[in-house]
Design a protein around this motif. Structure first.
Motif, PDB file in Angstrom:
ATOM      1  N   ALA A   1      67.943  68.041  25.206  1.00 44.90           N
ATOM      2  CA  ALA A   1      66.766  67.835  24.621  1.00 44.90           C
ATOM      3  C   ALA A   1      66.723  67.794  22.982  1.00 44.90           C
ATOM      4  N   ALA A   2      65.745  67.755  22.525  1.00 45.96           N
ATOM      5  CA  ALA A   2      65.761  67.458  20.915  1.00 45.96           C
ATOM      6  C   ALA A   2      66.646  68.521  20.141  1.00 45.96           C
ATOM      7  N   CYS A   3      66.402  69.625  20.713  1.00 46.55           N
ATOM      8  CA  CYS A   3      67.467  70.774  20.255  1.00 46.55           C
ATOM      9  C   CYS A   3      67.781  71.429  21.208  1.00 46.55           C
ATOM     10  N   GLY A   4      68.933  70.872  21.864  1.00 51.88           N
ATOM     11  CA  GLY A   4      69.417  71.177  23.090  1.00 51.88           C
ATOM     12  C   GLY A   4      70.220  72.753  22.973  1.00 51.88           C
ATOM     13  N   CYS A   5      70.182  73.260  24.091  1.00 57.26           N
ATOM     14  CA  CYS A   5      71.024  74.829  24.253  1.00 57.26           C
ATOM     15  C   CYS A   5      72.562  74.731  24.094  1.00 57.26           C
ATOM     16  N   ALA A   6      73.037  75.656  23.589  1.00 56.94           N
ATOM     17  CA  ALA A   6      74.469  75.733  23.831  1.00 56.94           C
ATOM     18  C   ALA A   6      75.133  76.449  24.907  1.00 56.94           C
ATOM     19  N   GLY A   7      75.913  75.920  25.448  1.00 55.55           N
ATOM     20  CA  GLY A   7      76.538  76.477  26.930  1.00 55.55           C
ATOM     21  C   GLY A   7      77.229  75.551  27.664  1.00 55.55           C
ATOM     22  N   ILE A   8      78.264  75.900  28.213  1.00 56.96           N
ATOM     23  CA  ILE A   8      78.910  74.791  29.132  1.00 56.96           C
ATOM     24  C   ILE A   8      78.883  75.837  30.768  1.00 56.96           C
ATOM     25  N   PHE A   9      78.397  75.207  31.781  1.00 59.82           N
ATOM     26  CA  PHE A   9      78.723  75.818  33.002  1.00 59.82           C
ATOM     27  C   PHE A   9      80.008  75.684  33.561  1.00 59.82           C
ATOM     28  N   SER A  10      80.934  76.526  33.503  1.00 61.28           N
ATOM     29  CA  SER A  10      82.297  76.259  34.004  1.00 61.28           C
ATOM     30  C   SER A  10      82.675  77.035  35.296  1.00 61.28           C
ATOM     31  N   ALA A  11      81.726  77.875  35.848  1.00 58.22           N
ATOM     32  CA  ALA A  11      82.179  78.730  36.829  1.00 58.22           C
ATOM     33  C   ALA A  11      82.555  78.001  37.917  1.00 58.22           C
ATOM     34  N   PRO A  12      81.861  76.810  38.627  1.00 62.85           N
ATOM     35  CA  PRO A  12      82.468  76.165  39.660  1.00 62.85           C
ATOM     36  C   PRO A  12      83.929  75.672  39.656  1.00 62.85           C
ATOM     37  N   THR A  13      84.338  75.247  38.494  1.00 62.32           N
ATOM     38  CA  THR A  13      85.735  74.701  38.295  1.00 62.32           C
ATOM     39  C   THR A  13      86.750  75.704  37.262  1.00 62.32           C
ATOM     40  N   ALA A  14      86.178  76.889  36.991  1.00 64.76           N
ATOM     41  CA  ALA A  14      87.095  77.316  35.809  1.00 64.76           C
ATOM     42  C   ALA A  14      88.385  77.534  36.177  1.00 64.76           C
ATOM     43  N   LEU A  15      88.843  78.238  37.285  1.00 61.88           N
ATOM     44  CA  LEU A  15      90.008  78.643  37.454  1.00 61.88           C
ATOM     45  C   LEU A  15      90.968  77.251  37.756  1.00 61.88           C
ATOM     46  N   GLU A  16      90.476  76.251  38.296  1.00 64.88           N
ATOM     47  CA  GLU A  16      91.135  74.895  38.304  1.00 64.88           C
ATOM     48  C   GLU A  16      91.504  74.506  36.853  1.00 64.88           C
ATOM     49  N   ALA A  17      90.566  74.377  36.216  1.00 70.31           N
ATOM     50  CA  ALA A  17      90.471  73.930  34.726  1.00 70.31           C
ATOM     51  C   ALA A  17      91.654  74.507  34.150  1.00 70.31           C
ATOM     52  N   TYR A  18      91.816  76.092  34.213  1.00 67.05           N
ATOM     53  CA  TYR A  18      92.743  76.603  33.507  1.00 67.05           C
ATOM     54  C   TYR A  18      94.049  76.103  33.771  1.00 67.05           C
ATOM     55  N   LEU A  19      94.111  76.230  35.216  1.00 64.43           N
ATOM     56  CA  LEU A  19      95.440  75.971  35.943  1.00 64.43           C
ATOM     57  C   LEU A  19      95.875  74.677  35.495  1.00 64.43           C
ATOM     58  N   SER A  20      95.238  73.620  35.224  1.00 67.24           N
ATOM     59  CA  SER A  20      95.425  72.197  34.878  1.00 67.24           C
ATOM     60  C   SER A  20      96.272  72.372  33.422  1.00 67.24           C
ATOM     61  N   VAL A  21      95.711  73.012  32.646  1.00 65.18           N
ATOM     62  CA  VAL A  21      96.281  73.359  31.170  1.00 65.18           C
ATOM     63  C   VAL A  21      97.629  74.002  31.440  1.00 65.18           C
ATOM     64  N   PHE A  22      97.660  75.054  32.042  1.00 64.37           N
ATOM     65  CA  PHE A  22      98.959  75.864  32.345  1.00 64.37           C
ATOM     66  C   PHE A  22     100.142  74.856  32.962  1.00 64.37           C
ATOM     67  N   ASP A  23      99.710  73.681  33.803  1.00 64.16           N
ATOM     68  CA  ASP A  23     100.215  72.786  34.531  1.00 64.16           C
ATOM     69  C   ASP A  23     100.949  71.997  33.272  1.00 64.16           C
ATOM     70  N   GLU A  24      99.764  71.380  32.550  1.00 64.55           N
ATOM     71  CA  GLU A  24     100.376  70.358  31.511  1.00 64.55           C
ATOM     72  C   GLU A  24     101.305  70.848  30.449  1.00 64.55           C
ATOM     73  N   GLU A  25     101.159  72.095  30.384  1.00 67.14           N
ATOM     74  CA  GLU A  25     101.888  72.908  29.482  1.00 67.14           C
ATOM     75  C   GLU A  25     103.430  73.426  30.080  1.00 67.14           C
ATOM     76  N   HIS A  26     103.571  73.164  31.347  1.00 69.83           N
ATOM     77  CA  HIS A  26     104.775  73.575  32.136  1.00 69.83           C
ATOM     78  C   HIS A  26     104.991  74.965  31.999  1.00 69.83           C
ATOM     79  N   ALA A  27     103.758  75.844  32.204  1.00 66.47           N
ATOM     80  CA  ALA A  27     103.630  77.178  32.206  1.00 66.47           C
ATOM     81  C   ALA A  27     103.206  77.650  33.341  1.00 66.47           C
ATOM     82  N   LEU A  28     103.575  77.170  34.668  1.00 66.68           N
ATOM     83  CA  LEU A  28     102.735  77.566  35.710  1.00 66.68           C
ATOM     84  C   LEU A  28     103.027  79.040  35.917  1.00 66.68           C
ATOM     85  N   GLU A  29     104.091  79.665  35.804  1.00 62.17           N
ATOM     86  CA  GLU A  29     104.827  80.742  36.228  1.00 62.17           C
ATOM     87  C   GLU A  29     104.085  81.795  35.314  1.00 62.17           C
TER      88      GLU A  29
END
Length: 351
Positions: A260-288
Motif C-alpha cells: 500500500a501507499a503506507c504499508g504495514c510493518a510486519g513479517i509473517f514468519s510462522a509457517p517457516t520460522a523454525l526452519e529459517a532459524y535452523l538454516s542460520v545455525f547450519d550456516e554458522e556451523h552451530a547446529l549443536e
C-alpha cells in the motif's frame, strides 16, 4: 553433513496472533512448531486488563486444532495509566506472564503506549517485586533520530537508566537488531537481562528491502539493519549464551495492507520460522547449539518447565506456501516460502 536434527519442542517468546479470522488462519502454523508462545497484546483495543487477557486467551484456545496442547502465554499492554494492582492480580492469578512496554508511536498499534518511563514507575516497581518480566520494544520515538539508529539511542537514553532505577526488574529486549544491542545484552552479567532475535534479522540486512525495487514484505519494525548488525546478531544467537533466545515476532498482515501507499510493518514468519532459524545455525556451523536457543534459554529465563515431546527437521526443500489464503480473495505473504529454505519440519511429537 548432518541430515536431520531433533530437539525438545521449542517455544516462541514473541508472537502476534491478531484476532478473529486472522487468528484462526495463522494460529495452526505456530502450533505445529511450538509448545508455548508469548502472545503480544497490541490488538485494537489493546489487552490492558486481566479480563481482556482472559477473554483473548479463551479465543485462542477455541481456535486451536483438536487435541493441541499449545499454551498461549498472555501479556499486558502497558499504558501511562496502568494500575499496579491490575498487574499484580494478573501475574499472581497466572493470567499475565509478562507486561509489554511499547513506546507510544514506535510500532504497529502502539498509539496507546507509554509516553515516559516515570508514568509507569509504580508498575515497574511492583513488577520487580513480583519477578514479572518486562518486555520492551526498544526504539526511541524521537522524530529527530534516524530510523536506523533508534534502537541504539534507546539503549543509552532509556534502557540504561531504567535498569539502574529498577535493579531487580527482569527485562527482555525484544527483537534486537543492532550490534550495539547484541553487545549490550551480551555484556550483562546479572542474569536479569535477555533478548529475543527474529529469523529475518539473522538472515537479511536492509538491502533486502530495496533490491530490485521497494520490497514491502521485508519491511518490519525495527527495520532490518546494516550487515555488521546482522553479523553481530548471528554471533550471539549461535554462541550458546543463555541471554538470547527465539522470538519470531511473526506479525501477519493482509497483502493489500503491506502493498500500500503506507504499508504495514510486519513479517509473517510462522509457517517457516523454525526452519529459517535452523538454516542460520547450519550456516554458522552451530547446529549443536540450536536446541539451547530454541528450547532451553527462553524457558529458563521465564522459569517455565521443559516442554514434552520433540520436533524433527530434515535437510530437504521446504514446501511451505508463498502465501496463505485469508478468505474473500485476501492472502498473507509467507516469509521464505515456496522452496527458499533447505530444512523442513517433518515430525512434531507431543509425547
Amino acid at each position: 553433513m548432518v541430515q536431520s536434527v531433533t530437539l525438545r519442542r521449542p517455544d516462541d517468546f514473541h508472537l502476534h496472533l491478531r484476532d478473529d479470522a486472522m487468528l484462526r488462519t495463522v494460529l495452526p502454523y505456530s502450533v505445529r512448531q511450538f509448545g508455548r508462545a508469548v502472545v503480544m497484546p497490541n490488538l485494537k483495543p489493546p489487552v490492558t486488563t486481566v479480563a481482556a487477557a482472559r477473554a483473548y486467551r479463551e479465543r485462542i484456545l477455541q481456535a486451536l486444532p483438536s487435541g493441541s496442547t499449545f499454551e498461549p502465554l498472555m501479556t499486558c499492554y502497558l499504558c501511562d495509566g496502568t494500575d499496579p494492582a491490575e498487574i499484580s492480580a494478573g501475574f499472581e492469578g497466572h493470567v499475565f506472564t509478562a507486561a509489554k512496554l511499547y513506546p507510544a508511536g514506535a510500532t504497529t498499534h502502539s498509539e496507546y503506549g507509554v509516553t515516559a518511563i516515570d508514568k509507569i514507575a509504580k508498575v515497574l516497581d511492583v513488577m520487580q517485586k513480583l519477578g514479572m518480566p518486562l518486555l520492551i520494544h526498544g526504539e526511541s520515538t524521537d522524530p529527530g533520530i534516524d530510523v536506523f539508529d533508534k534502537e541504539a539511542v534507546f539503549l543509552d537514553r532509556t534502557l540504561k537508566p531504567l535498569l539502574e532505577m529498577f535493579p531487580a526488574l527482569k527485562v527482555v529486549l525484544e527483537h534486537i537488531t543492532t550490534e550495539q544491542a547484541a553487545n549490550f545484552v551480551d555484556a550483562d552479567t546479572s542474569g536479569r537481562l535477555a533478548a529475543t532475535i527474529t529469523p529475518q534479522h539473522l538472515l537479511f540486512n536492509r538491502n533486502a528491502m530495496f533490491t530490485g525495487g521497494l520490497r514491502p514484505h521485508y519491511y518490519c519494525l525495527p527495520v532490518l539493519k546494516r550487515e555488521q548488525d546482522r553479523t553481530a546478531l548471528r554471533r550471539v544467537a549461535t554462541s550458546g549464551s543463555r541471554s538470547f533466545f527465539l522470538g519470531t515476532d511473526s506479525a501477519p498482515h493482509e497483502r493489500g495492507t503491506k502493498e500500500a501507499a503506507c504499508g504495514c510493518a510486519g513479517i509473517f514468519s510462522a509457517p517457516t520460522a523454525l526452519e529459517a532459524y535452523l538454516s542460520v545455525f547450519d550456516e554458522e556451523h552451530a547446529l549443536e547449539r540450536f536446541e539451547a536457543f530454541a528450547s532451553e534459554s527462553g524457558r529458563l529465563f521465564y522459569d517455565l518447565p521443559p516442554n514434552e515431546g520433540t520436533v524433527t527437521l530434515t535437510r530437504e526443500r521446504n514446501d511451505a506456501p508463498r502465501s496463505v489464503a485469508l478468505g474473500d480473495g485476501k492472502s498473507i505473504e509467507t516469509f521464505m516460502g515456496d522452496g527458499e529454505l533447505s530444512w523442513r519440519l517433518v515430525d512434531h511429537s507431543s509425547t
